[in-house]
Every structure is written in C-alpha cells, then in structure tokens.
Design a protein around this motif. Structure first.
Motif, mmCIF file in Angstrom:
data_model
loop_
_atom_site.group_PDB
_atom_site.id
_atom_site.type_symbol
_atom_site.label_atom_id
_atom_site.label_comp_id
_atom_site.label_asym_id
_atom_site.label_seq_id
_atom_site.Cartn_x
_atom_site.Cartn_y
_atom_site.Cartn_z
ATOM 1 N N VAL A 190 0.826 -1.204 0.000
ATOM 2 C CA VAL A 190 0.000 0.000 0.000
ATOM 3 C C VAL A 190 0.862 1.256 0.000
ATOM 4 O O VAL A 190 0.646 2.190 -0.787
ATOM 5 N N HIS A 191 1.886 1.295 0.867
ATOM 6 C CA HIS A 191 2.709 2.502 0.925
ATOM 7 C C HIS A 191 3.519 2.696 -0.356
ATOM 8 O O HIS A 191 3.787 3.822 -0.775
ATOM 9 N N GLU A 192 3.927 1.573 -1.015
ATOM 10 C CA GLU A 192 4.636 1.695 -2.289
ATOM 11 C C GLU A 192 3.693 2.206 -3.371
ATOM 12 O O GLU A 192 4.063 3.061 -4.202
ATOM 13 N N ALA A 193 2.447 1.710 -3.364
ATOM 14 C CA ALA A 193 1.467 2.174 -4.342
ATOM 15 C C ALA A 193 1.139 3.640 -4.132
ATOM 16 O O ALA A 193 0.959 4.409 -5.095
ATOM 17 N N GLU A 194 1.030 4.083 -2.852
ATOM 18 C CA GLU A 194 0.748 5.489 -2.573
ATOM 19 C C GLU A 194 1.820 6.393 -3.170
ATOM 20 O O GLU A 194 1.523 7.444 -3.768
ATOM 21 N N ALA A 195 3.113 5.987 -3.025
ATOM 22 C CA ALA A 195 4.204 6.802 -3.567
ATOM 23 C C ALA A 195 4.121 6.889 -5.085
ATOM 24 O O ALA A 195 4.315 7.957 -5.682
ATOM 25 N N ALA A 196 3.821 5.743 -5.757
ATOM 26 C CA ALA A 196 3.742 5.747 -7.212
ATOM 27 C C ALA A 196 2.582 6.594 -7.705
ATOM 28 O O ALA A 196 2.697 7.368 -8.674
ATOM 29 N N VAL A 197 1.402 6.504 -7.033
ATOM 30 C CA VAL A 197 0.230 7.277 -7.460
ATOM 31 C C VAL A 197 0.453 8.763 -7.200
ATOM 32 O O VAL A 197 0.095 9.615 -8.026
ATOM 33 N N GLU A 198 1.080 9.090 -6.063
ATOM 34 C CA GLU A 198 1.328 10.496 -5.751
ATOM 35 C C GLU A 198 2.254 11.129 -6.786
ATOM 36 O O GLU A 198 2.043 12.270 -7.211
ATOM 37 N N GLU A 199 3.261 10.407 -7.212
ATOM 38 C CA GLU A 199 4.170 10.932 -8.222
ATOM 39 C C GLU A 199 3.440 11.188 -9.533
ATOM 40 O O GLU A 199 3.679 12.191 -10.217
ATOM 41 N N GLN A 200 2.492 10.296 -9.882
ATOM 42 C CA GLN A 200 1.732 10.483 -11.113
ATOM 43 C C GLN A 200 0.761 11.662 -10.999
ATOM 44 O O GLN A 200 0.558 12.427 -11.941
#
Length: 819
Positions: free
Chosen positions: A755-765
């Motif tokens: 979840v925390h890895e996905a949050e970082a990827a979505v935030e960057e996008q």
C-alpha cells in the motif's frame, strides 16, 4: 730435460712410437670447431619421437639450395600449424618401426607389443595427416603427408587381435579362445581342491597360504607331518621345519595346465606369425610412413627450436656473390647467465664486392664468437633452421663452410701451434675449388688469429698473402688478427674491409660490439695497466712504439672511433625523434578515428530515439482514435483528445526536407499525406486563404495547417506565412458522455505493490497530471484498493475517485480526478 720430454716445436721434433692418425675431413672438422654437435643436441631436445631425436642429433645438411628452401618452408608451415592446434601437434602413439619391420621381413615373429606399436603408429599417422592436409595453407607438408598409406585394414586387424600391453585377445583365434576357456576351468578346479585340502590338513600346516615352487602350487606342511600328506615334495625351509608339498590330488590337474599352457603359447604364436606376415607384406608402405613421420618430427623440432631461440626465417640466394646481411645476430649456443646477464648481438653486412673482412681488437673482445656465429648461421640456414637474428637475414647458400679456429698444437703429431694452423689452412685451400664458378654455392672461410704463432713479421707477410689468395677463391673470408699490417689492406684493395670489436677505455673492458669500417686497437698497454703492470714498464713501451709510428696510428684510430661514436649518438637521437613523431602521428590518427566513431554513434542514437518517439506517438494516436470510436466521448473528452493530438503533432512532426517544389497547392478532392500521422487523407475544404485545410483521414475529420501536409509525390506547399499548427477533432453526433481518454502517460499500474509503495507511485503520477489518472490495482483481496481509497480520501488536491469503465478495467481500476 731429456730429448724425449722437451716440448714440441719447429726446431725440436718429438719421436713417438704411435702411428699418425688421419684427421677427419675438413668440413667435418669445421663443424666440430663450430660446436655443431652441441647445436644438434639442443635441437634434439625438441624432438617428439626417438627416431626424430636421432635425426635431429645427426642434423644433416641439405645437398642443394632447393632442398634448404624446402626445409625452411616446411619449418614455416609447421610453426603456424603448431600454434593453431591446442597443445600443438602431437606424435603420441608414434613408435620406431625399423627393428620390427626388419624382423618381420626376415620371416620372424614379432611380439605383441611391437605389433601393437605398428597399429598405434598407423592411427597417429592418420590423425597427423588429417591435421596437416591443406594444400592452400601448407603445400609442402601436405604434399609430404599425401604419400602416407595409413593401412586402416591392417590397423583394425592388429587392434582386433591384440589387447592393451600386446596380449593376444581371445577373439583373435577360435582354438585359442577354447584353450583359454579350458585353462580357466582347470585353474578353477585346482583352486577349489587346494582350498578343500587347506581345510582338511589345517592342523598339519605351518601356514594357510598356498605357496608356489617351480611354477607348481604347494602346501607348507610341518616336517613331522609330511608323511600324512601324500604328494610331491618340491622344497623345504632353511630351518627344515617346513616341507613344501604339492598334493597328489592336484598333480594331474597341474600337468593338464602345463599341457594347455603350452598349446596356448603355440596358438598365440600362430596369431602373431600371421600378423607379422601381414606387416611384412606392407613393409614398403610402412617404411615410407616411418620416413615421412621422421621428416615431420624433424621439421616440427626445427619449428619449436626456432620459437625457443626467437629466430626468424632467412632468405637464401642462389647467387654466390649475394651479400651477407645478418642484423643483430646472436650466437645460438650462448645463454644468459649470472656471469653474462645478456648476449650482445653482432651485425654483419657484407656487400657483393667484398671478399675479405679483417676483424681486429683486444683479446676476449668477442672476435672468435663473431666467427663462430657467422659460421653457424651459414650452416643453420643450409640445414633449414631459422636464425637468431633481427629483421630478415639474407645470405647466399653456402655449400662450404671451412674454419681454422683454436689451438692445433699436438704432441702426438709433432705439431706446434703455428704448424697446426698451417696444416689446417693447407687442407682448407685443398678443399676450395680452383675457380669459384665451379662451386655449387658460396664458400665461407673463417680464420682465427691468422699468421699467429711465429715471427710477427713473417706471420704478417704470410697472413697478407693468404688473405689475398683467398680473396680469389672464396666468396667470403673472415679473419681475426692482431697484425697492424692487415688493417691497411682495405686502402689498397676494394675487396677488403676492416671491422673491430669495441673497447671501453673508461672501464678498460670490451663491450663485444662489432664496429665496421674502423680497425681496432689491441689495447695491450691499457689492459696491462688495468692488470697492475708497473707504470715504468708501460711508459718505456709507449716510448718504443713512438718511433715506429704505431702511436700515431693508434691516435688516428682513436679519433675515428670517437667520430663514429658521435655519429652513432646522432643517429640514435634521430631514430628516437622519428619514433616519437610516429607515435604522435598514430595517436592523432586514433583520436580522429575515435571522434568519427563517436559522431556516428551519436547520429545513430538520435535516429533510434526519433524512431522510438514516432512509434510511441503513433501508438498513442491509435489509442485516442480507438476510444473516440467507442461512441461514449463527451465534449470534455473531445477537448482533451484535441489538445493531446496537438502536442503529439508538435512532438513528432518530422523535420521537412528543404526541397524546392514550387507551384503546388492542394485542392478540394485531392489525396494528400498528413505528415503527423504518416497516412493519406482527402482534402474536404480550404480556409484562411488556403493556409488551413480540412481533410478526412479514415473516420476522422481534421483541420490542419498547410505545412502539415504534402502531396503523395512528396511536394511541399510554401505558404506566405506559416500559421500556427491547429488540430481540430470532430466527433460524430450521437457520442454519449463518458470518462476522459486513458493513455499510457495518465495510467499507473500498482499491482503487486504494497500500500505505501502504491501510494508513492500514485502520488508521483498525480503531481504531474493535467487530467484524470487511471490507477490499475486489480481486484484480488481488495486490501490494496481499500488502502488506496482511504489514502486518496485524505489528499487535499484529489476531487473524486471512482471505478473505471468496464472497458478500462472496471472495479480493478480506479479513476482519480484532481482539482
């Protein structure tokens, strides 16, 4: 001192009882003086077979120039082949068949090992022929092995009948196989009976081991119980306490074994006799094979010896007057040692007009080594050996190399030093042809300390007359001397040349370098001074030299030597400067080549990037068109698609070629090519004074600037002022509302992430997004989707989140709208 014990000399002959011994031929004696046998022994070390090493130890000289050149060519071919094959050419399995062939040809029966050696030799010859045969690369050695008959039928027969170690195989003969089967049965039966007797007579035996006496099995019976064991007594122990008895129960079996063993030997002999007859029938082919293999081994030894010496191939001339060019020649028998850390090479350059070279200089300066080096070089080239030289050595083919080197004093033959030299020189003159034109090749004469051993005046006169005579009959004569009179011959006769060994006056020791054109000084006074002779004696000797002019001559020679040193130093400086210039030139060329390669690589990289960018743009345009065709796009979707197409058009518009095609303007109904799409389209209408046009490309209607199109033949329009590119997308009526267009750039795939890895990827996008973002998270257990939805609910700049359309992933994909 009695007359019989006085030292021998011209005035005091010695009477001896022994008969005079005839000296060997002068050419053979010359090879002995030049240590040819030692060189042959060094060559033999590189032989692979006993016969090859014996041939190397003989080291025969070629009989003609053609034979010498053929040997040199063979050596060259084998050097190349030996380096190509991993581990080099192998003669493993090759044996000397001479004795076996002679024995078989006389009707004898060869042993199993000798016959098996014939088979292994045939196999090795076939392998070598396969490795060597290549008429384009190795014409000479290929022609040599082409004569080989490897006799595969004979090899197969020998291998069939003989086993490892030369034992005759059971399959070689049916009677032999039957006899060995019977032998095995009888031996097994006797062994079983003996084991049974051991158990029965165990109390009566000294040992429970079956011994052997006279080839028969015996039991070690106690002396007191010998009468209880019936049988044949063969022996007793030294103490008499043990009697060795062959039991009666196995005597008949032993006799039977002896009979069968005798019949076995006869059967084996019959097989070996038949095989020997087969070998004798092929004796001619086997002798040829042996001769070729020895020649190959001899050639391979020459090749490996050349590599060990660092030698190079010489060029031989059939012209007896051809020049000698031996640059940096090293004596092949001299090896670096602690006492002599390096071997100083000499350079010999003798033109066609020169006939005599007089080498002068101090003792231990290397004059004799120079003589031997040149003599060995001439013999080595004739024998087909490479020479330890630099560059490419060139010399005429010498059919005679004659030398007088060393002290020939002999008490047995009543010869003093001078008499021995004269006797040997007389034999040299006898061996030389009366006319050089009658000789098969050039003749080389080497004389050490010519005219020495007698009165200096008479010796000098004799040496001058001898050298002048040899200048008429020999191609080249090299003589060492201390006589100053020989140094002046060069100035009266163009056929003479001076050379000298250099001497370092600072260290008072020779440098072993050979100098041409300058006579040498004996430096006797300098050497005597170094060795501690009284200064008064040296001064008196110098005074005695002055009236004779020898001091002035030495001063002239000293001046010439100094001038030569200065010229040599200047030449070395020029060579160093030339080498530096060549290195700089090579470096500049290398840098220029590197820049060319880097420029080419950069252009290729840019081309690949452009192609990749164009492909990506085309793929994204196709996806936009595919979504617009779905019929669910609203006005917002159309606007975003139009803007995206404009960006793509700007990013991927190819640079138009600057070709001058004037006079063309598109007209309504004409087919043109849209540059941004790379596809043809039909012109529907023109606007803005012809600077814009509306075209139909498949299902799309596009409004394009004039610069964005070209004719199908490649013609470019040239408007007065290039307008800004404008892209309009018209969507057919009936398209319903739907989400914005999804592309690779506004889509992020977080499947498989925490979840925390996905949050970082979505935030960057989301930070770079200018529209909705599609987040592919999959369905699975739903933990990743719930975690992302909870996090997105707390993000201030997120407007709303919803599931994607069914065609875009449905519940497995979330669409995020930013404020």
């Amino acid at each position: 001192m009695s007359p019989d014990t006085r030292p021998a000399g011209p005035e005091s002959p010695v009477l001896v009882d022994s008969l005079p011994v005839d000296p060997p031929p002068i050419d053979q004696e010359t090879r002995s003086l030049l240590e040819w046998d030692q060189l042959a022994a060094d060559l033999a070390v590189h032989g692979s077979t006993a016969a090859g090493r014996a041939r190397c130890a003989e080291l025969p000289l070629a009989d003609s120039l053609a034979q010498s050149q053929a040997r040199l060519a063979e050596t060259t071919e084998l050097i190349g082949l030996d380096g190509l094959i991993e581990g080099g050419l192998s003669f493993q399995g090759v044996a000397d068949l001479g004795a076996t062939l002679r024995h078989c040809c006389k009707g004898g029966v060869a042993g199993g090992e000798a016959l098996l050696a014939v088979a292994t030799t045939l196999a090795a010859a076939r392998r070598l022929r396969r490795q060597i045969a290549d008429h384009e690369l190795r014409p000479l050695t290929s022609s040599l092995v082409a004569e080989l008959r490897t006799l595969p039928e004979l090899e197969q027969r020998l291998h069939f009948c003989l086993e490892e170690g030369g034992r005759v195989a059971d399959r070689a003969s049916a009677p032999l196989a039957e006899l060995r089967r019977q032998l095995l049965a009888v031996r097994s039966e006797r062994r079983e009976r003996l084991q049974d007797l051991l158990r029965r007579f165990a109390p009566l035996l000294q040992d429970t081991v079956i011994a052997e006496r006279n080839g028969r099995p015996v039991l070690a019976v106690k002396a007191g119980a010998a009468s209880q064991v019936s049988g044949l007594v063969h022996d007793s122990s030294a103490s008499g306490s043990t009697v060795f008895i062959e039991p009666q129960a196995v005597i008949a079996l032993g006799n039977r074994l002896r009979e069968l063993e005798g019949r076995e030997r006869e059967a084996e002999r019959e097989v070996l006799a038949a095989l020997s007859a087969l070998v004798a029938a092929e004796a001619g082919s086997l002798e040829t094979l042996q001769r070729v293999l020895v020649a190959l081994d001899f050639g391979l030894a020459r090749a490996r010896y050349a590599l060990a010496l660092g030698a190079v191939r010489p060029e031989l001339s059939g012209d007896p007057s051809a020049p000698f060019l031996l640059e940096n020649l090293r004596h092949p028998l001299l090896r670096p040692s602690p006492q002599r850390p390096q071997v100083v090479p000499v350079t010999v350059k003798v033109g066609s007009e020169l006939r005599v070279v007089a080498i002068t200089g101090p003792n231990t300066g290397g004059k004799t080594v120079t003589l031997k080096s040149v003599g060995l070089a001439a013999l080595m080239a004739r024998a087909g050996l490479f020479l330890p030289c630099g560059g490419t050595p060139r010399l005429p083919w010498c059919d005679q190399v004659l030398a007088d080197i060393g002290d020939e004093q002999s008490l047995q033959q009543n010869l003093s030093t001078f008499s021995g030299h004269v006797r040997r020189i007389a034999r040299i003159l006898t061996a030389l042809p009366e006319h050089p034109s009658e000789a098969a090749g050039a003749s080389l004469v080497l004389l050490d300390e010519v005219g020495a051993g007698t009165d200096p005046t008479e010796g000098a006169a004799l040496a001058i007359a001898l050298l002048q005579h040899l200048a008429e009959r020999a191609r080249l004569t090299i003589a060492t001397t201390h006589f100053g009179e020989l140094k002046a011959l060069k100035y009266d006769d163009a056929r003479f040349e001076n050379a000298s060994v250099a001497f370092d006056e600072e260290t008072l020791s020779p440098t072993y370098h050979l100098q041409w054109g300058i006579p040498g000084r004996s430096n006797a006074l300098a050497i005597a001074s170094r060795l501690g002779l009284a200064p008064g004696v040296l001064e008196r000797a110098q005074e005695l030299l002055a009236p004779r002019g020898e001091g002035e001559l030495n001063q002239v020679i000293q001046g010439l030597e100094a001038q030569r040193r200065r010229q040599q130093e200047a030449a070395e400086d020029a060579v160093a400067l030339l080498a530096s210039t060549e290195l700089l030139h090579e470096e500049l060329l290398q840098r220029w080549e590197q820049q060319k390669e880097q420029s080419a690589e950069l252009q290729e990289q840019r081309r690949r990037q452009l192609e990749t960018s164009i492909r990506e743009g085309q793929q994204e345009v196709r996806r936009i068109i595919r979504r617009l065709r779905q019929g669910q796009a609203d006005g917002e979707t159309t606007r975003l698609a139009g803007e995206r197409l404009k960006r793509l058009e700007r990013d991927h518009r190819p640079v138009p070629e600057r070709r001058q095609h004037r006079g063309w303007m598109p007209v309504v109904g004409e087919r043109i090519r849209v540059l941004s799409l790379g596809k043809s389209a039909e012109v529907l209408e023109l606007a803005a004074g012809g600077r814009e046009l509306t075209v139909r490309c498949g299902p799309m209607r596009l409004t394009l600037p004039l610069e964005a199109v070209e004719s199908l033949s490649g013609q470019k329009p040239q408007p007065p002022e290039p307008p800004a590119p404008k892209v309009q997308v018209r969507i057919p009526a009936g398209l319903g509302a739907g989400p914005s267009v999804r592309t690779e750039r506004n889509t992020v795939d977080v499947r498989g992430l925490r979840v925390h890895e996905a949050e970082a990827a979505v935030e960057e996008q989301l930070r770079v997004a200018n529209g909705p973002v599609w987040v592919i998270h999959g369905i699975g257990t739903g933990r990743l989707k719930r975690g992302l939805r909870e996090w997105l609910a707390g993000v201030a700049y997120v407007e709303r989140v919803a599931d994607a359309e069914k065609g875009d992933g449905g519940p497995g994909c979330s669409v995020v709208w930013v404020k």
